[in-house]
Design a protein around this motif. Structure first.
Motif, PDB file in Angstrom:
ATOM      1  N   ASN A  88      28.928  41.794  22.852  1.00  0.00           N
ATOM      2  CA  ASN A  88      27.916  41.101  23.594  1.00  0.00           C
ATOM      3  C   ASN A  88      27.158  39.887  23.114  1.00  0.00           C
ATOM      4  OD1 ASN A  88      25.882  41.178  25.883  1.00  0.00           O
ATOM      5  ND2 ASN A  88      26.108  43.640  25.873  1.00  0.00           N
ATOM      6  N   ASN A  89      25.985  39.725  23.422  1.00  0.00           N
ATOM      7  CA  ASN A  89      25.136  38.760  22.791  1.00  0.00           C
ATOM      8  C   ASN A  89      24.568  38.949  21.546  1.00  0.00           C
ATOM      9  OD1 ASN A  89      25.835  37.031  25.328  1.00  0.00           O
ATOM     10  ND2 ASN A  89      24.114  37.878  26.464  1.00  0.00           N
ATOM     11  N   THR A  90      24.336  38.020  20.693  1.00  0.00           N
ATOM     12  CA  THR A  90      23.727  38.329  19.296  1.00  0.00           C
ATOM     13  C   THR A  90      22.418  38.804  19.851  1.00  0.00           C
ATOM     14  OG1 THR A  90      24.914  36.438  18.579  1.00  0.00           O
ATOM     15  CG2 THR A  90      22.852  37.153  17.455  1.00  0.00           C
ATOM     16  N   GLY A  91      21.840  39.933  19.026  1.00  0.00           N
ATOM     17  CA  GLY A  91      20.617  40.422  19.333  1.00  0.00           C
ATOM     18  C   GLY A  91      20.737  41.521  20.248  1.00  0.00           C
ATOM     19  N   THR A  92      21.864  42.038  20.949  1.00  0.00           N
ATOM     20  CA  THR A  92      22.145  43.253  21.689  1.00  0.00           C
ATOM     21  C   THR A  92      21.587  44.422  20.899  1.00  0.00           C
ATOM     22  OG1 THR A  92      23.600  42.040  22.734  1.00  0.00           O
ATOM     23  CG2 THR A  92      23.610  44.615  23.038  1.00  0.00           C
ATOM     24  N   SER A  93      20.998  45.114  21.242  1.00  0.00           N
ATOM     25  CA  SER A  93      20.679  46.581  20.750  1.00  0.00           C
ATOM     26  C   SER A  93      21.680  47.516  20.066  1.00  0.00           C
ATOM     27  CB  SER A  93      19.414  47.262  21.296  1.00  0.00           C
ATOM     28  OG  SER A  93      19.724  47.687  22.418  1.00  0.00           O
ATOM     29  N   ILE A  94      21.694  48.083  18.985  1.00  0.00           N
ATOM     30  CA  ILE A  94      22.612  48.986  18.593  1.00  0.00           C
ATOM     31  C   ILE A  94      22.090  50.242  18.195  1.00  0.00           C
ATOM     32  CG2 ILE A  94      24.515  49.402  16.789  1.00  0.00           C
ATOM     33  CD1 ILE A  94      25.062  46.816  18.306  1.00  0.00           C
ATOM     34  N   HIS A  95      22.500  51.413  18.615  1.00  0.00           N
ATOM     35  CA  HIS A  95      21.951  52.700  18.595  1.00  0.00           C
ATOM     36  C   HIS A  95      22.653  53.836  17.834  1.00  0.00           C
ATOM     37  CE1 HIS A  95      18.811  51.388  21.750  1.00  0.00           C
ATOM     38  NE2 HIS A  95      19.715  50.532  22.102  1.00  0.00           N
ATOM     39  N   ALA A  96      22.017  54.734  17.383  1.00  0.00           N
ATOM     40  CA  ALA A  96      22.729  55.682  16.569  1.00  0.00           C
ATOM     41  C   ALA A  96      23.444  56.589  17.558  1.00  0.00           C
ATOM     42  CB  ALA A  96      21.821  56.643  15.715  1.00  0.00           C
ATOM     43  N   SER A  97      24.977  56.632  17.187  1.00  0.00           N
ATOM     44  CA  SER A  97      25.753  57.513  18.139  1.00  0.00           C
ATOM     45  C   SER A  97      25.306  58.987  18.157  1.00  0.00           C
ATOM     46  CB  SER A  97      27.131  57.074  17.948  1.00  0.00           C
ATOM     47  OG  SER A  97      28.026  57.855  18.891  1.00  0.00           O
ATOM     48  N   ARG A  98      24.954  59.371  16.633  1.00  0.00           N
ATOM     49  CA  ARG A  98      24.625  60.848  16.615  1.00  0.00           C
ATOM     50  C   ARG A  98      23.504  60.800  15.599  1.00  0.00           C
ATOM     51  NH1 ARG A  98      28.855  64.607  13.853  1.00  0.00           N
ATOM     52  NH2 ARG A  98      27.014  66.036  13.815  1.00  0.00           N
ATOM     53  N   ALA A  99      22.449  61.765  15.577  1.00  0.00           N
ATOM     54  CA  ALA A  99      21.527  61.863  14.607  1.00  0.00           C
ATOM     55  C   ALA A  99      22.124  62.160  13.298  1.00  0.00           C
ATOM     56  CB  ALA A  99      20.529  63.198  15.104  1.00  0.00           C
ATOM     57  N   GLY A 100      21.228  61.567  12.262  1.00  0.00           N
ATOM     58  CA  GLY A 100      21.680  61.804  11.072  1.00  0.00           C
ATOM     59  C   GLY A 100      20.889  61.101   9.975  1.00  0.00           C
ATOM     60  N   PRO A 134      31.060  67.939  17.668  1.00  0.00           N
ATOM     61  CA  PRO A 134      29.594  67.199  18.219  1.00  0.00           C
ATOM     62  C   PRO A 134      29.826  66.460  19.208  1.00  0.00           C
ATOM     63  CG  PRO A 134      30.442  66.504  16.173  1.00  0.00           C
ATOM     64  CD  PRO A 134      31.500  67.496  16.577  1.00  0.00           C
ATOM     65  N   THR A 135      28.544  65.942  19.882  1.00  0.00           N
ATOM     66  CA  THR A 135      28.535  64.875  20.834  1.00  0.00           C
ATOM     67  C   THR A 135      27.922  63.682  20.334  1.00  0.00           C
ATOM     68  OG1 THR A 135      27.690  66.732  22.210  1.00  0.00           O
ATOM     69  CG2 THR A 135      27.452  64.531  22.985  1.00  0.00           C
ATOM     70  N   TYR A 136      28.731  62.786  20.646  1.00  0.00           N
ATOM     71  CA  TYR A 136      28.158  61.384  20.375  1.00  0.00           C
ATOM     72  C   TYR A 136      28.019  60.628  21.618  1.00  0.00           C
ATOM     73  CZ  TYR A 136      30.935  61.932  15.747  1.00  0.00           C
ATOM     74  OH  TYR A 136      31.316  62.363  14.536  1.00  0.00           O
ATOM     75  N   ILE A 137      27.319  59.364  21.490  1.00  0.00           N
ATOM     76  CA  ILE A 137      27.213  58.476  22.590  1.00  0.00           C
ATOM     77  C   ILE A 137      27.494  57.260  22.128  1.00  0.00           C
ATOM     78  CG2 ILE A 137      25.150  60.196  23.383  1.00  0.00           C
ATOM     79  CD1 ILE A 137      23.279  57.888  22.322  1.00  0.00           C
ATOM     80  N   TRP A 138      27.536  56.331  23.183  1.00  0.00           N
ATOM     81  CA  TRP A 138      28.153  54.869  23.118  1.00  0.00           C
ATOM     82  C   TRP A 138      27.010  54.238  22.352  1.00  0.00           C
ATOM     83  CZ3 TRP A 138      32.714  52.639  24.074  1.00  0.00           C
ATOM     84  CH2 TRP A 138      33.712  53.216  24.696  1.00  0.00           C
ATOM     85  N   PRO A 139      27.223  53.677  21.232  1.00  0.00           N
ATOM     86  CA  PRO A 139      26.172  52.734  20.371  1.00  0.00           C
ATOM     87  C   PRO A 139      25.772  51.474  21.041  1.00  0.00           C
ATOM     88  CG  PRO A 139      28.466  52.284  19.521  1.00  0.00           C
ATOM     89  CD  PRO A 139      28.631  53.438  20.671  1.00  0.00           C
ATOM     90  N   THR A 140      26.328  51.017  22.143  1.00  0.00           N
ATOM     91  CA  THR A 140      25.749  49.870  22.580  1.00  0.00           C
ATOM     92  C   THR A 140      26.402  49.633  23.958  1.00  0.00           C
ATOM     93  OG1 THR A 140      25.231  47.584  22.037  1.00  0.00           O
ATOM     94  CG2 THR A 140      27.373  48.182  21.690  1.00  0.00           C
ATOM     95  N   LYS A 141      26.056  48.487  24.569  1.00  0.00           N
ATOM     96  CA  LYS A 141      26.480  48.114  25.825  1.00  0.00           C
ATOM     97  C   LYS A 141      27.165  46.783  25.705  1.00  0.00           C
ATOM     98  CE  LYS A 141      23.073  50.181  28.727  1.00  0.00           C
ATOM     99  NZ  LYS A 141      21.761  49.892  29.775  1.00  0.00           N
ATOM    100  N   GLY A 142      28.269  46.657  26.331  1.00  0.00           N
ATOM    101  CA  GLY A 142      28.768  45.336  26.313  1.00  0.00           C
ATOM    102  C   GLY A 142      30.581  45.339  26.922  1.00  0.00           C
ATOM    103  N   VAL A 143      31.443  44.656  26.508  1.00  0.00           N
ATOM    104  CA  VAL A 143      32.589  44.276  26.900  1.00  0.00           C
ATOM    105  C   VAL A 143      33.491  45.190  25.716  1.00  0.00           C
ATOM    106  CG1 VAL A 143      34.594  42.986  27.493  1.00  0.00           C
ATOM    107  CG2 VAL A 143      32.446  42.200  28.322  1.00  0.00           C
ATOM    108  N   PHE A 144      34.495  46.038  26.099  1.00  0.00           N
ATOM    109  CA  PHE A 144      35.246  46.721  25.026  1.00  0.00           C
ATOM    110  C   PHE A 144      36.483  45.641  24.839  1.00  0.00           C
ATOM    111  CE2 PHE A 144      39.054  49.184  23.719  1.00  0.00           C
ATOM    112  CZ  PHE A 144      38.394  50.044  23.115  1.00  0.00           C
ATOM    113  N   THR A 145      36.774  45.140  23.411  1.00  0.00           N
ATOM    114  CA  THR A 145      37.448  44.119  23.270  1.00  0.00           C
ATOM    115  C   THR A 145      38.464  44.470  22.405  1.00  0.00           C
ATOM    116  OG1 THR A 145      36.118  43.300  21.477  1.00  0.00           O
ATOM    117  CG2 THR A 145      35.735  42.161  23.434  1.00  0.00           C
ATOM    118  N   SER A 146      38.511  45.710  21.752  1.00  0.00           N
ATOM    119  CA  SER A 146      39.644  46.126  20.916  1.00  0.00           C
ATOM    120  C   SER A 146      39.613  47.512  20.372  1.00  0.00           C
ATOM    121  CB  SER A 146      39.410  45.183  19.530  1.00  0.00           C
ATOM    122  OG  SER A 146      40.634  45.508  18.690  1.00  0.00           O
ATOM    123  N   GLY A 147      40.792  48.055  20.593  1.00  0.00           N
ATOM    124  CA  GLY A 147      40.986  49.482  20.329  1.00  0.00           C
ATOM    125  C   GLY A 147      41.115  50.039  19.050  1.00  0.00           C
ATOM    126  N   PHE A 148      41.292  51.219  18.729  1.00  0.00           N
ATOM    127  CA  PHE A 148      41.475  51.612  17.423  1.00  0.00           C
ATOM    128  C   PHE A 148      43.244  51.688  17.164  1.00  0.00           C
ATOM    129  CE2 PHE A 148      43.006  55.605  14.945  1.00  0.00           C
ATOM    130  CZ  PHE A 148      42.153  55.403  13.602  1.00  0.00           C
TER     131      PHE A 148
END
Length: 275
Positions: free
Chosen positions: A180-192, A151-165
């Motif tokens: 990112n800053n407090t209050g930055t919007s978070i979005h669903a990476s996939r429908a569900g 399935p296709t995923y999208i990035w859930p938010t914008k900001g600085v990548f600070t730590s990996g898996f």
């Protein structure tokens, strides 16, 4: 099998279907594995597979064909019967739906192979944990090879990548962090469907979304939740605002992708490249 499928970049169900076995099957050293055509490039990169054996035709010395059915003989144990026909108990049950392995009797006829014609797929041998086998199986339709990409995923938010898996500070970090800053919007990476929305210990305020194939995504450390359990969300829908709740050193999103079995996978293997 699930680990191998992940390494090949295909769905475990596609790999099991190509080999006419169950998703719980473990490939043995020297056993031939059938792959969808699109998996050849990935197979070359997997250290546990012998890339020198990659072929688009059957091995030159395949085992002799076996009958589709066989009878239990006097003196047979389940182990000796399976060994004689080169089967696992999972495969025997797959070929004989409803079969009770504890009630096999002398003379009982069971199916020991699933006959099928068609074009050959790619095959390769594992280098670790056996005789070679080459079942005659149909190739997957071309469209299936695209489905195997997952399935296709999208990035859930914008900001600085600070730590990996991976391992971090002596413990497993089961996702990635984006700050990112407090209050930055978070979005669903996939429908569900939202399977959890609330406080969850070290995750802080957490949203978990379950997707149609059983996989799920987790969005942690939120300052505000914008969805409720049971709610259906589309890909890209705003579900929360970034925060620093739970075990957190600053405002960021901790994002996880989990298989239907519950195991965490590296989100970078599922997400598109960042622009």
């Amino acid at each position: 099998m699930a680990t191998l499928a992940d390494q090949l970049g295909i769905h475990v169900r596609d790999l099991a279907k190509a080999n006419q076995t169950l998703t719980s099957h473990t490939f043995r050293k020297g056993e031939w594995i059938r792959l969808p055509a699109g998996a050849s490039e990935g197979a070359i990169q997997v250290s546990g597979l012998d890339s020198d054996t990659l072929t688009t035709s059957a091995p030159l010395t395949p085992p002799p064909p076996v009958s589709d059915k066989a009878s239990i003989k006097s003196g047979d144990s389940l182990a000796s019967f399976l060994n004689r026909h080169g089967l696992t108990s999972d495969q025997l049950k797959l070929y004989n739906p409803g079969l009770d392995l504890t009630r096999l009797s002398v003379g009982r006829e069971v199916r020991v192979a699933k006959a099928a014609g068609g074009q050959k797929l790619l095959a390769i041998r594992p280098t670790v944990s056996g005789g070679a086998s080459w079942p005659t199986l149909p190739s997957l339709p071309v469209k299936e090879s695209f489905k195997s990409m997952g399935p296709t995923y999208i990035w859930p938010t914008k900001g600085v990548f600070t730590s990996g898996f991976g391992w971090r500070w002596g413990r497993m970090h089961k996702g990635i962090d984006i700050a990112n800053n407090t209050g930055t919007s978070i979005h669903a990476s996939r429908a569900g469907i939202v399977s959890y929305a609330g406080w969850s210990s070290g995750y802080g305020y957490l949203v978990e979304i379950t997707h149609e194939d059983g996989e799920s995504t987790r969005y942690a450390h939120n300052s505000q939740l914008l969805v409720k359990e049971g709610q259906r969300v589309s890909q890209g829908a705003r579900i929360s605002n970034m925060g620093s709740t739970g075990r957190s050193t600053g405002p960021h999103l901790h994002f996880e992708i989990r298989r239907s079995s519950g195991g965490a996978v590296n989100p970078l293997g599922k997400l598109p490249a960042r622009a």
